[in-house]
Design an enzyme around this catalytic site. Structure first.
Site, PDB file in Angstrom:
ATOM      1  N   ASP A   2      56.277 -23.685 -15.474  1.00 22.00           N
ATOM      2  CA  ASP A   2      57.116 -24.324 -16.697  1.00 22.00           C
ATOM      3  C   ASP A   2      58.622 -23.454 -16.471  1.00 22.00           C
ATOM      4  O   ASP A   2      59.260 -24.591 -16.684  1.00 22.00           O
ATOM      5  CB  ASP A   2      56.260 -24.212 -18.485  1.00 22.00           C
ATOM      6  CG  ASP A   2      54.778 -24.786 -18.311  1.00 22.00           C
ATOM      7  OD1 ASP A   2      55.377 -25.740 -17.648  1.00 22.00           O
ATOM      8  OD2 ASP A   2      54.488 -24.480 -19.426  1.00 22.00           O
ATOM      9  N   SER A  10      52.014 -31.794 -16.366  1.00 22.03           N
ATOM     10  CA  SER A  10      52.122 -29.798 -16.328  1.00 22.03           C
ATOM     11  C   SER A  10      53.694 -29.907 -15.680  1.00 22.03           C
ATOM     12  O   SER A  10      54.045 -29.142 -16.685  1.00 22.03           O
ATOM     13  CB  SER A  10      51.222 -29.137 -15.534  1.00 22.03           C
ATOM     14  OG  SER A  10      50.279 -29.019 -16.571  1.00 22.03           O
ATOM     15  N   GLU A  69      50.155 -21.400 -14.852  1.00 26.80           N
ATOM     16  CA  GLU A  69      50.873 -22.473 -15.489  1.00 26.80           C
ATOM     17  C   GLU A  69      52.324 -22.071 -16.214  1.00 26.80           C
ATOM     18  O   GLU A  69      53.433 -22.617 -16.435  1.00 26.80           O
ATOM     19  CB  GLU A  69      50.451 -22.501 -17.024  1.00 26.80           C
ATOM     20  CG  GLU A  69      50.746 -24.222 -18.241  1.00 26.80           C
ATOM     21  CD  GLU A  69      50.605 -25.441 -17.718  1.00 26.80           C
ATOM     22  OE1 GLU A  69      52.537 -25.649 -17.606  1.00 26.80           O
ATOM     23  OE2 GLU A  69      50.385 -26.240 -16.956  1.00 26.80           O
TER      24      GLU A  69
END
Length: 519
Positions: free
Chosen positions: A256, A444, A252
């Site tokens: 990002d 995400s 994650e």
């Protein structure tokens, strides 16, 4: 020890048992705990003034500085002193306080903390590890009842999960052609305005674990022909950049940074690391929004959980912070979830993901893209199965916000997503994590995708876009700022022409959005 005055129930503090968790016994009474007390606002608890929630273009809005916001909407010095005096009276330590963030952080023995705030603390075990938990409502001593709006940290259960989905990557030495995209390729497909790199912008990322490796970032951006962005790690509640301890969280974090950084490589990326708990989540968001050093103009959040997993005090407090962000021109973007219309809750009902369901969060759903001879870019709602689809639907907690009035009186609650973008892991994003190339999708990825676009737009405008929803549902509606997605379903919410709870207003048409916001 001083006598504790008659306590009062803390509204919104009720905590349910975590399904599948097994109680092991009481928490060690001598265990040192840290808690965050969220205090009432000295003035209004929301910064959602007419300029922030109206349909003015960004250049017409008057935003508050962070200092002005603290003065207008922060806690009072008297209330903070009252909590400090209470802590001293009961032998607790004050670790910090903030007028802007409206909190006081206390530490003390578990037994005393539990007694002061009416909690029975037990140690629980789940398949993923142990946590300290409670059930039922909290109480607050009467002398603080008018001052304290939330108590966070007694229960430290993991609250959120990253909203990505992973696909295995074949080695490039095999010669196999991977159906996957780099962020710059998607920027071209979504017509991001060229010649912009996010200069002068700070992007905030909220991370509840994991970490990044500088060597991976150098290798990844070199493969794209880009200079790595500047990345700053900011510790909240003892969080830190710790790669290698949680593989899922590492994905994650890198997803990002790499997506946002590839789309806005000249922007500063401030990564706020906090523990995965309600307290950690709230404190990280609050620290980012009120950060007067790095001053993020956009904050991307790719962690979430069904609304039913949160306490009402947490959802209310986080939405208050998002509202204040709007008053300062800070855009909040949140992944809408990857478990379809149930958000992964196995109770036969429909659910949506929080914090995406917060009215001041730009909720980012997911699509599957295809290119064919009849259409340069075709998209449908991403749906790879019941537990592998874009989140979307209607909140059970937040009423329909004013900007969604056009949905009609039959819609009583906040609908989401607001926008969408490519999320299908079968043709996902090429990233690099812990020395390995991977293909990752999920909503995400959509939040940092839109984040990169808004960083470019902010750069060109010279002022922040800020709270975008009133414009999306108002002046920008039907003007080509987004590409309508009118096909597909997330399991219950079907896409139709215009806004829907499967795809929102659709995917970005970056150049047109910039043009309209510049008008």
């Amino acid at each position: 020890m001083p006598t504790i005055s008659q306590p009062r129930i803390l509204p919104g503090s009720a905590q349910a048992a975590l399904p599948g968790a097994r109680a092991l016994g009481p928490v060690d009474g001598g265990l040192a705990l840290e808690i965050t007390l969220r205090l009432r606002a000295a003035g209004s608890d929301t910064g959602d003034d007419a300029a922030a929630r109206g349909e003015q273009l960004p250049r017409q809005r008057v935003y508050l500085s962070r200092a002005q916001c603290a003065q207008a909407h922060g806690a009072s010095g008297a209330d903070i002193q009252q909590v400090r005096d209470f802590a001293s009276k009961h032998g607790l330590h004050v670790l910090g306080s903030s007028i802007a963030q409206r909190h006081v952080v206390l530490s003390g023995p578990a037994q005393q903390m539990a007694g002061l705030f009416g909690a029975q603390l037990l140690q629980y075990q789940t398949g993923d590890g142990n946590f300290r938990g409670r059930t039922g409502e909290l109480t607050v001593p009467a002398e603080l009842a008018e001052v304290v709006e939330g108590v966070f940290g007694l229960d430290d259960r993991p609250i959120a999960t990253p909203r990505f989905r992973q696909r295995a990557v074949q080695s490039s030495v095999t010669g196999a052609v991977q159906l996957a995209y780099t962020p710059p390729q998607l920027a071209q497909m979504y017509q991001f305005p060229p010649g912009l790199d996010g200069s002068g912008q700070c992007i905030g990322l909220i991370e509840l674990g994991g970490g990044s490796r500088a060597a991976d970032l150098r290798a990844y951006f070199k493969s794209l022909g880009l200079k790595p962005p500047r990345v700053r790690s900011i510790a909240v509640d003892h969080g830190a950049n710790r790669p290698g301890h949680d593989a899922s969280a590492d994905i994650e974090v890198m997803l990002d940074i790499e997506i946002a950084g590839a789309l806005a490589p000249a922007a500063l990326i401030a990564v706020y690391f906090a523990p995965n708990s309600e307290r950690g989540f709230l404190d990280a968001v609050t620290a980012a929004v009120h950060d007067d050093v790095h001053k993020p103009s956009i904050i991307s959040i790719s962690w979430g959980a069904p609304e039913t997993a949160w306490t009402e005090q947490a959802m209310s407090a986080i939405e208050q912070v998002f509202s204040l962000a709007a008053s300062m021109g800070v855009t909040i973007l949140c992944a809408a979830g990857d478990n379809g219309a149930t958000d992964g809750v196995d109770d036969g009902a429909l659910h949506v993901d929080f914090p995406a369901s917060a009215p001041h969060a730009l909720a980012c759903g997911g699509t599957r893209i295809a290119i064919n001879a009849d259409c340069d870019l075709c998209e449908v709602v991403w749906n790879g199965g019941p537990a592998l689809a874009s989140g979307g639907g209607y909140s059970r907690y937040f009423s329909r916000p004013g900007y969604q009035a056009l949905l009609g009186e039959s819609v009583r609650f906040r609908g989401l997503p607001d926008v969408t973008g490519h999320a299908d892991p079968a043709s996902g994003y090429c990233i690099r994590v812990n020395g390995q190339e991977q293909i990752v999708g999920g909503t995400s990825a959509v939040a940092p995708l839109w984040t990169g676009l808004l960083a470019r737009i902010n750069q060109q405008l010279g002022y922040p876009v800020g709270f975008l929803q009133p414009l999306l549902y108002g002046a920008l509606r039907g003007q080509g700022a987004t590409r309508d997605v009118a096909q597909g379903t997330n399991g219950a919410m079907s896409a139709v022409p215009g806004w829907d709870a499967g795809s929102g207003w659709g995917s970005p048409v970056g150049g047109r959005l910039l043009q309209l916001l510049s008008a």
